[in-house]
Structures are given as C-alpha cells and as structure tokens.
Write an enzyme that holds these catalytic residues in place. Sequence first.
Site, PDB file in Angstrom:
ATOM      1  N   ARG A 126      41.600  39.085  36.628  1.00 40.88           N
ATOM      2  CA  ARG A 126      42.978  39.333  37.056  1.00 40.88           C
ATOM      3  C   ARG A 126      43.455  40.651  36.445  1.00 40.88           C
ATOM      4  O   ARG A 126      43.051  41.010  35.325  1.00 40.88           O
ATOM      5  CB  ARG A 126      43.891  38.202  36.568  1.00 40.88           C
ATOM      6  CG  ARG A 126      45.303  38.336  37.082  1.00 40.88           C
ATOM      7  CD  ARG A 126      46.258  37.350  36.407  1.00 40.88           C
ATOM      8  NE  ARG A 126      47.602  37.497  36.948  1.00 40.88           N
ATOM      9  CZ  ARG A 126      48.710  37.120  36.332  1.00 40.88           C
ATOM     10  NH1 ARG A 126      48.643  36.556  35.139  1.00 40.88           N
ATOM     11  NH2 ARG A 126      49.892  37.319  36.890  1.00 40.88           N
ATOM     12  N   HIS A 127      44.318  41.364  37.159  1.00 44.96           N
ATOM     13  CA  HIS A 127      44.896  42.595  36.617  1.00 44.96           C
ATOM     14  C   HIS A 127      45.579  42.316  35.274  1.00 44.96           C
ATOM     15  O   HIS A 127      45.901  41.168  34.962  1.00 44.96           O
ATOM     16  CB  HIS A 127      45.913  43.181  37.598  1.00 44.96           C
ATOM     17  CG  HIS A 127      47.017  42.206  37.914  1.00 44.96           C
ATOM     18  ND1 HIS A 127      48.025  41.922  37.024  1.00 44.96           N
ATOM     19  CD2 HIS A 127      47.227  41.413  38.987  1.00 44.96           C
ATOM     20  CE1 HIS A 127      48.821  41.009  37.543  1.00 44.96           C
ATOM     21  NE2 HIS A 127      48.362  40.673  38.733  1.00 44.96           N
ATOM     22  N   GLY A 128      45.838  43.354  34.520  1.00 47.37           N
ATOM     23  CA  GLY A 128      46.468  43.197  33.203  1.00 47.37           C
ATOM     24  C   GLY A 128      47.983  43.068  33.299  1.00 47.37           C
ATOM     25  O   GLY A 128      48.551  42.896  34.387  1.00 47.37           O
TER      26      GLY A 128
END
Length: 461
Positions: free
Chosen positions: A74-76
């Site tokens: 998942r993106h940060g």
Amino acid sequence: MFSVRNSLGLVLVLTRLSCTSVSVPDIAVYFGTKSRYEEVHPNLLRDPTSINSSILRPPPSERCTPVHLTAVIRHGTRYPTTKNIRRIRNLSQLVRTESSRTSAGSGGSAGRLHEIQNSWDMWYTDEMDGQLVMKGREDLRRLAKRLLALFPSLLSEENQRRISLRSSSKHRCISSVEAFQEGLQEVWNHREVQYRHEVDDELMRFFERCRGFVEGVENNRTALLEVEKFKHGEEMERVRRRMAEKLGLPHQRLTPELVEAAFFLCSYELAIKSVHSPWCFLFDESDAKVLEYKSDLKQYWKRSHGHVISSLSSCPLFHHIFRTLDKAGRPRRSTDAVPEPASILVGHAETILPLLSLLGLYKDQTPPTASNYRSQHGRSFRTSRIVPYAANVLFVLYDCQRGPRLQLLINETPVRFPGLEKEDAPLYRDVRLTYRHLLDGCDFERECEGRSGGRGPNIEL
Ligand SMILES: *[C@@H]1O[C@H](CO)[C@@H](O)[C@H](O)[C@H]1NC(C)=O
Ligand SMILES: *[C@@H]1O[C@H](CO)[C@@H](O)[C@H](O)[C@H]1NC(C)=O
Ligand SMILES: *[C@@H]1O[C@H](CO)[C@@H](O)[C@H](O)[C@H]1NC(C)=O
C-alpha cells in the site's frame, strides 16, 4: 508556506500540552486505515530499518533459498482526500463560530474549544487531495531497505533490470513506487536514482472496473446498511455526546461525520507530522475503539467478506501473482529465460483487503454488524493491524529440497494460509491445491460482468 508557520504553531502546542496534560491516551493503535505502520511494529520508531530475520521460516531441516518475492504494497502516509478535507473545514468552521460565541476564559466545559481555536490552524488545502507526504516517501524507502536486507540475493543490484515494478495510476502510488526505488538505490550507492515502473490499473485498481462490485456494493446503499446503522447507533451517539461535552457544544451541532473528522484529524497529524494534535484530547480509548469499529465495519462490508463480489473483484491480481510464482518455481533448463526475482506491486488498502479476503484471511466466525460491537473485541478483522500506511503482503517462494515452498507475510509478520496452518512455508503445490477452485475459476469477466470469459461481448448486456 504553510509548513513553516504551522510547524512553529505545533511546536508551541506540544510544549503547552506536555505541561498541562498528564497522559496522552494511546489511541493511535485504533486509527484503522489511517494508522502509522509503526503502530504495528513499534520497534521501528527507534530503528526504522531494523529487521528480524527470524520471520523467514522455511523448514530448517531442508536447505532452502528464496528464489522470488512478490510484494503487494500500500502507498505510504498521505494527506487527506478532498472529501475529508471538506469535512475538516466544516469542523474548523464550527469551532471558530462557536468559540467566538462563547467567551474565552470562561473555563469549564468550553475549555477544549478555546484551546483548539487558539492552538490549531486549518492548514489543509483542497489540492493536497490524497497526495503522498514526506513521511510517506520515507515509509516506502525504509520498507525497501528492510526488504533488501531480508532478501539480499533477490533485490540485488545485479537484478535491478529484472525486478518488476507496477503501480496504480494514483499520484500517491506513483510517488510510493518511486520512493521504493530510491530506497533500493540508496543502498546500492547509486548517485542518481533511475525510475522505471509501469502503471497498471487493471491489476492495482481492479475494484473500479468490476461492475458487479460498483453497482452491487459501492453505489448500493443497502449493501452498507450495517455501517449506516452503527453510525447512528448508541455507541456512536455516546461518543458524540462526550465530544460535545468536552467542547461545550450542544450535541446537535456535531454530526457523526464531524466526530469522525476530529478523530481523523488526530490521526492525520500524528501520521503526517508526528504530533499529538489538540483534537486528540477529545477522545479516550473507549471512544477510539468505537470509531475504529466504525471504520472496520465500512471496510468489512465494502472491501472484504461482507459481500463476496468485493473479494472476487481481485481475481486479476490473484491470477497475476500465481502466474508469477508458477514461472519462478518452475524447473528451468539453462536456455530458459531467467524469471523475475521480485515483483513489486503498489496499490491501495482497497487493493489489499479484497485480495486477503479472497485468500480466506481474517474471516471471523461472526461477521461484525451494527448490533454486535460488544462481542467483537477479539475480532481478527482490524484494519489498524492489516492495512496501515505502507501495509505489505509478501509472497516468498523458496527453492527447497522437497520442491518449492511458499511463505506468506503480512506487514512483515508470518501468517499461515487458511487450511495449511501446520507450516509457515508449506509446499507450493499444496498452496496451489488449497486454492485450486480459484486457480481454475475466479474469472473476472464472469464474476464482475456476469458473463463467461473469452466469449466476446454478450449482446444481452
Ligand atoms: C523476532 O521475531 C520473533 C518471531 O516473530 C520474535 O519472537 C522475536 O522477539 C523478534 N525479535 C526481535 C528482536 O524483535
Ligand atoms: C459541510 O457543511 C455544509 C453546511 O452545513 C454541508 O452542506 C456539507 O454537506 C458539509 N460537507 C461535508 C463534507 O461534511
Ligand atoms: C444491493 O445490496 C443488497 C444487499 O446486499 C442486495 O440484496 C441488492 O441486490 C443490491 N442491489 C443491487 C442493484 O445490486
């Protein structure tokens, strides 16, 4: 720039609060999909690149070497999306108008209201819309370094050209897949970072292309009925009254959306700036648990086991992963092309939850509903643990004496495949056997469009 003025403001807030408040309730472990990755691994707060190599667990009796890593990430950490920024704006307007209505220094119940009014500025703007923040880039750089330390032979510099990198088209994901490459190349000592990744929404944003999901769940009010009921139920009502009391507001002035906005603000400011915002002091642990449950209900009924189409919409990603593993595990002749050592797939919480649900994970016996909050304290479906920022699902394929083995890790913690609970790294062929109904089926066209695949467009639709 807002950041300069604001960071000064927040420094003041912090010193003041640390003098006046005895204890900060530790509500950060209840922030759902807005949780910091560090809440899952608090040791990372001390050493962000520390790894624990005992998490890799092929059977010690067989000599095994990792031959492939697929990581769905998942993106940060990111800014709020526009929808939540608008809610936050509404909340800050409410505080402003109410604060000027009640006189400052009146003490008592309006105390928190003036405290917020005096120490917090609305600094979010519409164009921040979900973009990755600096901490979010750091999340991915650090994750890359930890994975490189765990799998030095797979993420090696020599393999650079053969590592596959794919991302959702959303800005926060592109920035994340870039940051991941920065992390690797920093360790490889590259002076200049070179980016190469492909955008693939069919793989990483399958949910918006699945008509059965969009029409049957996303745009269907009855599909999320449990969430609506809980939002207006007694537990949320109690949180709302308590928050109104602390602010000295008539509780009708606070909608459940505004209560949530205040909670989100607390989570955003901790994740983005590492500060305890004055909004945090409106909630104690029991409030936070209720608000966490509200988000979990939403994710459960929208993205997970609540409706089977939500997990089935991830069939393209499921098949992609197993095709990649098949290729990597296949015995090779020296003339064959060398398979990918690693496949890095960057997407969203909405990408990961359906996939994990399809694999049969986090499926508790009793589904969470609006009316069973009290019996759900021990549930396994907790998005705070499953999909914080930079959440990751790792499929590690080993070459072992008895054949290839596969280990699953979620957020760098070993997780066993349902039905294969005896081993951390079962034989790959047993994993395939467990999922054969999906490997032979799980057809996106059929599940999502209601027609069988490969037969061309159905004129009835
Ligand atoms: C490493 O992981 C193992 C198993 O998950 C755990 O028992 C151990 O405490 C961890 N070590 C450290 C230093 O975190
Ligand atoms: C903000 O408040 C306005 C006026 O009360 C309301 O119409 C709007 O729906 C609210 N927006 C959000 C995102 O909550
Ligand atoms: C909406 O959701 C309900 C409850 O899950 C379901 O019975 C109904 O068929 C759905 N409607 C559509 C148009 O898919």
